[in-house]
Write a protein that holds these residues in place. Structure first.
Motif, PDB file in Angstrom:
ATOM      1  N   ARG A 160      15.600 -14.233 -35.360  1.00  0.00           N
ATOM      2  CA  ARG A 160      15.925 -13.322 -34.226  1.00  0.00           C
ATOM      3  C   ARG A 160      16.982 -12.225 -34.099  1.00  0.00           C
ATOM      4  O   ARG A 160      17.957 -12.276 -34.797  1.00  0.00           O
ATOM      5  N   GLN A 161      16.662 -10.928 -33.425  1.00  0.00           N
ATOM      6  CA  GLN A 161      17.381  -9.664 -33.648  1.00  0.00           C
ATOM      7  C   GLN A 161      17.617  -9.197 -35.091  1.00  0.00           C
ATOM      8  O   GLN A 161      18.588  -8.588 -35.497  1.00  0.00           O
TER       9      GLN A 161
ATOM     10  N   GLU B 158      14.458  -8.518 -36.643  1.00  0.00           N
ATOM     11  CA  GLU B 158      12.796  -8.552 -37.191  1.00  0.00           C
ATOM     12  C   GLU B 158      12.421  -7.468 -37.922  1.00  0.00           C
ATOM     13  O   GLU B 158      11.467  -7.177 -38.589  1.00  0.00           O
TER      14      GLU B 158
ATOM     15  N   TRP C 207      21.489 -10.052 -36.032  1.00  0.00           N
ATOM     16  CA  TRP C 207      22.095 -11.483 -35.994  1.00  0.00           C
ATOM     17  C   TRP C 207      22.001 -12.277 -37.429  1.00  0.00           C
ATOM     18  O   TRP C 207      22.612 -12.885 -38.013  1.00  0.00           O
TER      19      TRP C 207
ATOM     20  N   LEU D  88      14.765 -19.550 -33.406  1.00  0.00           N
ATOM     21  CA  LEU D  88      15.561 -18.616 -33.852  1.00  0.00           C
ATOM     22  C   LEU D  88      14.804 -17.745 -35.084  1.00  0.00           C
ATOM     23  O   LEU D  88      15.156 -16.526 -35.471  1.00  0.00           O
TER      24      LEU D  88
ATOM     25  N   LYS E 106      11.802 -17.765 -36.006  1.00  0.00           N
ATOM     26  CA  LYS E 106      10.547 -17.055 -35.859  1.00  0.00           C
ATOM     27  C   LYS E 106      10.913 -15.674 -35.311  1.00  0.00           C
ATOM     28  O   LYS E 106      10.019 -14.653 -35.434  1.00  0.00           O
ATOM     29  N   GLY E 107      11.961 -15.392 -34.592  1.00  0.00           N
ATOM     30  CA  GLY E 107      12.148 -14.042 -33.980  1.00  0.00           C
ATOM     31  C   GLY E 107      11.051 -13.645 -33.004  1.00  0.00           C
ATOM     32  O   GLY E 107      10.409 -14.444 -32.405  1.00  0.00           O
ATOM     33  N   SER E 108      11.194 -12.453 -32.820  1.00  0.00           N
ATOM     34  CA  SER E 108      10.200 -11.654 -31.728  1.00  0.00           C
ATOM     35  C   SER E 108       9.959 -10.321 -32.206  1.00  0.00           C
ATOM     36  O   SER E 108      10.695  -9.477 -31.628  1.00  0.00           O
ATOM     37  N   PRO E 109       9.020 -10.131 -33.075  1.00  0.00           N
ATOM     38  CA  PRO E 109       8.774  -8.712 -33.723  1.00  0.00           C
ATOM     39  C   PRO E 109       8.193  -7.928 -32.570  1.00  0.00           C
ATOM     40  O   PRO E 109       7.570  -8.199 -31.629  1.00  0.00           O
TER      41      PRO E 109
END
Lengths: 206, 223
Positions: free
Chosen positions: A89-90, A92, A117, B115, B117-120
């Motif tokens: 997260r943050q 990518e 992050w 967390l 995995k994120g979010s591309p």
């Protein structure tokens, strides 16, 4: 305090004290079944103890030590960061920018507080302050001097304003006289601020 | 035209305080951060909606609130606007019942995975890139959302109407101007564009310095 109901800004209905405001929201959401307080503990533990600038320092020390890794990181860092367990997260879409004798890089988010992050954790207070956000794009040399970094006039300063979902990590210049050091020893020279660009690696003079 | 969060270049903020270096200066800061992430995991808004909610705080609130107070206020506003929480619940500090969304609540054992995995935000279905590194471009002026009056945009005012040079191509990314307002992702090619500090700030800036911003194709025209 304005506590009458403003339909555009219902937040004014919450208690004035910020700690009580968090408590009220957590209570409401927990009672609604929307929040598991144990999940909040887990998130806090992650960013207090597991994810922080020690990750970024590993990347920098390895780039200093391994020319092939360095070249690959500058070309396309995401597969390598994924291998190191530093995707998330943050973070990518990372871009790594390197300081050189000619160029000093520094990172900001003038519009909010964007920050890498997975490599640096949650940003420090000053990174999110109005003074840093407003000034470092306009007078980076003065702001850096407030951090004790005085750059020579002939060195170019490149300020990266993180306006999209790309996150930037600065690789500070490697100090001289560190040729024999192991990667672990090198990591200790790499502070959080040096990877934002408001400090140099320990042992380096501007 | 501009909003209070768009502060790049502003005068009068005083010195930066490097000793303000804690990640969480107060316990409630950490709790506010975690609550915001957990509420986001309910899937009722995206990152652009949440940024816009913070930016849409009144200038008075935006200025007087500390960092995590902005997050809390925006979260409360979004929870009510999305119908997740009622104004009455905010007033009383207690829920009137269990939510229909309760099955989506983030559990402690799922946190690490979410967390990691994120979010591309990169997408493949976009118009072709119109610019290449080295190309000279000019940014939109004024800096505004052209689809939604007063809407979210990621072009700061200080870089509006300025000539710059493309330095990196990032592929196509979700367009915040659309995604913040329920208008879909509308991905567009995204570029890092370098601006001369002298062009942005005049002769108070050092002649060789640059500011680089990430900007979407529709923010740019050939120059």
């Amino acid at each position: 305090m304005p506590h009458d109901h403003d339909p555009d800004h219902p937040h004014a209905l919450l208690p004035p004290d910020p700690a009580l405001r968090v408590k009220a929201l957590e209570t409401i959401l927990t009672e609604k079944g929307l929040i598991d307080p144990a999940a909040l503990d887990e998130i806090i533990d992650t960013y207090e103890h597991k994810i922080g600038p020690q990750n970024g320092a590993k990347v920098v020390a390895r780039m200093w030590s391994d020319p092939q890794f360095r070249a690959a990181m500058l070309d396309d860092p995401m597969p390598l960061l994924d291998d190191m367990g530093f995707y998330g997260r943050q973070g990518e879409h990372m871009v790594i920018v390197e300081n050189t004798p000619e160029v000093h890089n520094v990172v900001v988010c003038t519009l909010c507080s964007c920050y890498p992050w997975p490599l640096l954790g949650i940003p420090p207070g000053w990174y999110k302050s109005d003074a840093y956000r407003s000034r470092v794009v306009r007078e980076p040399r003065k702001v850096l001097a407030e951090f004790g970094v005085d750059l020579p006039e002939d060195k170019k300063v490149r300020v990266w304003d993180s306006t999209a979902e790309i996150r930037y990590l600065v690789v500070p210049e490697r100090p001289s006289g560190t040729d024999g050091l192991s990667e672990t020893e090198l990591e200790a020279l790499v502070s959080r601020d040096s990877m934002i660009g408001t400090a140099l690696a320990k042992g380096l003079k501007a | 035209m501009s909003r209070v969060h768009d502060m790049g270049g502003r005068y009068g903020d005083g010195a930066v305080d490097p000793s303000d270096s804690a990640t969480f200066a107060q316990d409630w800061h950490a709790r506010a951060m975690a609550l915001t992430l957990a509420a986001g995991a309910l899937g009722q808004w995206n990152i652009d909606v949440s940024r816009h909610a913070r930016e849409a705080l009144s200038p008075k609130d935006y200025s007087r609130f500390t960092y995590y107070e902005k997050w809390l206020a925006a979260m409360a506003d979004m929870l009510v606007h999305q119908g997740v929480v009622t104004p009455e619940e905010l007033s009383t500090g207690h829920a009137t019942g269990v939510s229909d969304l309760a099955s989506r609540a983030l559990k402690a054992d799922a946190v690490a995975g979410v967390l990691a995995k994120g979010s591309p935000y990169q997408r493949t279905d976009a118009e072709p890139a119109a610019f290449r590194p080295g190309d000279t471009v000019r940014t939109r002026r004024p800096a505004r959302n052209v689809m939604v009056t007063g809407g979210h945009t990621r072009l700061p005012s200080y870089a509006a109407g300025m000539p710059g040079q493309v330095v990196l191509r990032h592929g196509a990314h979700v367009l915040p101007d659309a995604n913040a307002h329920g208008q879909g992702e509308s991905p567009e090619p995204l570029y890092a564009v370098a601006f001369s500090a002298r062009d942005l700030w005049g002769d108070e800036a050092s002649v060789q310095d640059e500011v680089i911003l990430d900007l979407w194709q529709s923010y740019l025209e050939p120059a």
